[in-house]
Every structure is written in C-alpha cells, then in structure tokens.
Design an enzyme around this catalytic site. Sequence first.
Site, PDB file in Angstrom:
ATOM      1  N   SER A 108       0.872  -1.138  -0.030  1.00 22.55           N
ATOM      2  CA  SER A 108       0.198   0.045  -0.072  1.00 22.55           C
ATOM      3  C   SER A 108       0.926   1.319  -0.051  1.00 22.55           C
ATOM      4  O   SER A 108       0.544   2.359  -0.495  1.00 22.55           O
ATOM      5  CB  SER A 108      -0.677  -0.075   1.266  1.00 22.55           C
ATOM      6  N   ALA A 109       1.947   1.090   0.761  1.00 21.45           N
ATOM      7  CA  ALA A 109       3.099   2.209   0.685  1.00 21.45           C
ATOM      8  C   ALA A 109       3.338   2.728  -0.738  1.00 21.45           C
ATOM      9  O   ALA A 109       3.367   3.933  -0.798  1.00 21.45           O
ATOM     10  CB  ALA A 109       4.213   1.931   1.569  1.00 21.45           C
ATOM     11  N   HIS A 146       6.662  -0.217   8.634  1.00 19.34           N
ATOM     12  CA  HIS A 146       7.087  -1.001   9.916  1.00 19.34           C
ATOM     13  C   HIS A 146       7.626   0.072  10.823  1.00 19.34           C
ATOM     14  O   HIS A 146       7.661   1.246  10.752  1.00 19.34           O
ATOM     15  CB  HIS A 146       7.622  -2.254   9.708  1.00 19.34           C
TER      16      HIS A 146
END
EC number: 4.1.99.29
Length: 273
Positions: A108-109, A146
């Site tokens: 998604s990033a 993350h």
Amino acid sequence: MEISVGHTPDADDAFMFYGMFSGKVTSPSFTVTHVIKDIENLNRKAKSPELDVTAVSVHACAHIPDYTILRSGGSFGIGYGPIVTATKEMTIEELQKAKIAIPGKMTSAFLLLQLMIGKFDYLEMNFSDIPIAVKDGKVDAGLVIHETQLSYSQEGIIKILDVGEWWDKTTDGLPVPLGINVMKDSFGLETIRKFDKFLQESIQFGLKHADDALEYAMEYGRGKPRDLIEKFVKMYVNDVTVNMGESGEKSIRKFFEMAIQKNLVQKFNLKFA
C-alpha cells in the site's frame, strides 16, 4: 475445520494473533496453522491463492479476486503512515526524478506514494534493507514501513516526506489504509464472518492483556528496543483494527477510487465480510 493463516513477522501482527496462536482464545469451529512471511511475500501468495486466511497489503486487493476482506485485523494509520527517507532534504520535484527504494510493488505504501507524487523510478527490495541502501547511496531515497517509521534517525537518515500526513489531509481525516486480513471466498460468507469474529476476539484479548501480548510481539521485534516496539504496536493496533467500521471501509474504497482515476489499478470488485 483446519485452516492456514498467514501473517507477517511484524510486532503488530504478532500482537493481534497472540490470543489465537497462544491458545488462550479458542474457537469450536477452527484450528489454525500459521505461516510467517514478509508482507510482499504474502501478497504474492494470495495471487495463487495459497493460504486460507492471510494478511495482505490493501493494495494487493486489486490483484487477488478470490478473497474477501475481513473487518478485523487491519493496520490503519491515524494521521500517520509510511514515510520517505533520504540523506538530505529533497523536493517533490526532485523525488519524481529520483530512484526510490520501495518495499514491494503490491504494498500500500507504494501505491500511496504514487498517488501523492505520481509515477517514479523505483527499486524493489526487502523493507529492512531500505535504510542501509539509502545511507550507502544505492538509491536516492527510500519508502519505509513498519518500525523504521520510528527508528529512521538511528539509521543515519532523515524523513523528507510523510505519506500518512498527506493522506490524512487529502481525505479529511480518513484512516490510512495499509494492511488487512482476507479469507478465501470459497469458505462462504457465514464461515468467513465466523472466523472474522474469532480474529476480533484474539485482538481484544491482546488489548486486555497488553503486557503479555507485547512480550510475545517482542519475539518479532527484530532487535528493536521494547519502548519502540510498544509505540509501534500502539500506533497500528487501534480501534479500527478491532473493527474497521464505516471509516475503514470508506478509506479502502477511497484509496482505490483515487488509484483507478489515475490509472494505477484496473477497476475491480471489493468484497467485505
């Protein structure tokens, strides 16, 4: 019923599944075997599809027609999300011409950054290798996800762009759609919803027994200090994780509406439990 469940080696996923995988939250309907892979690996597996239930990037939904989105277990940023790092300040115009390390084409990033700055030259690599590649000059910039969203300064690099902030402002405060859990359509909606409730109970158990769940999650902390892992878990295990509700579903739909308008993904049918 025995089912395979895929999740990432990330502290927030471990926290969510603590109750389920520790046997402290059980279901009369399911016994689970878990498969641990990084998110892009799970995204690719879901294209087959291999696993019965799996964590995937929201972006991957455009490429996995055989799965239904669960309402629990999602990773949504609340005003924050992936960031772009470099060794020096760069403008958006410079980034558009730069080579940017990304953690996978189906993350998604990656799609969020494309929505923000347009298409750009990129190099795929494991997310944990990105800070070093940036620091060593192998790439001009790096898109990080993350816990590196919190530890980048310790890696000797700086934040030059906050994709989560951009999404928050662009969508009037919708949560940032990053990761979700999905289940094979072939199980049928009744069974999918039953497992969804099982996962929700596991997440709620973790939140009620946060110290124990965090201790379990530290096994997936990749050597990061406990306070950083705790901060990361609290960022991505939130109210929208327990149940995405209207705001979570709306953010996912908005994500793909924008991507389709920019021809970054093809139109497809979203399915929610």
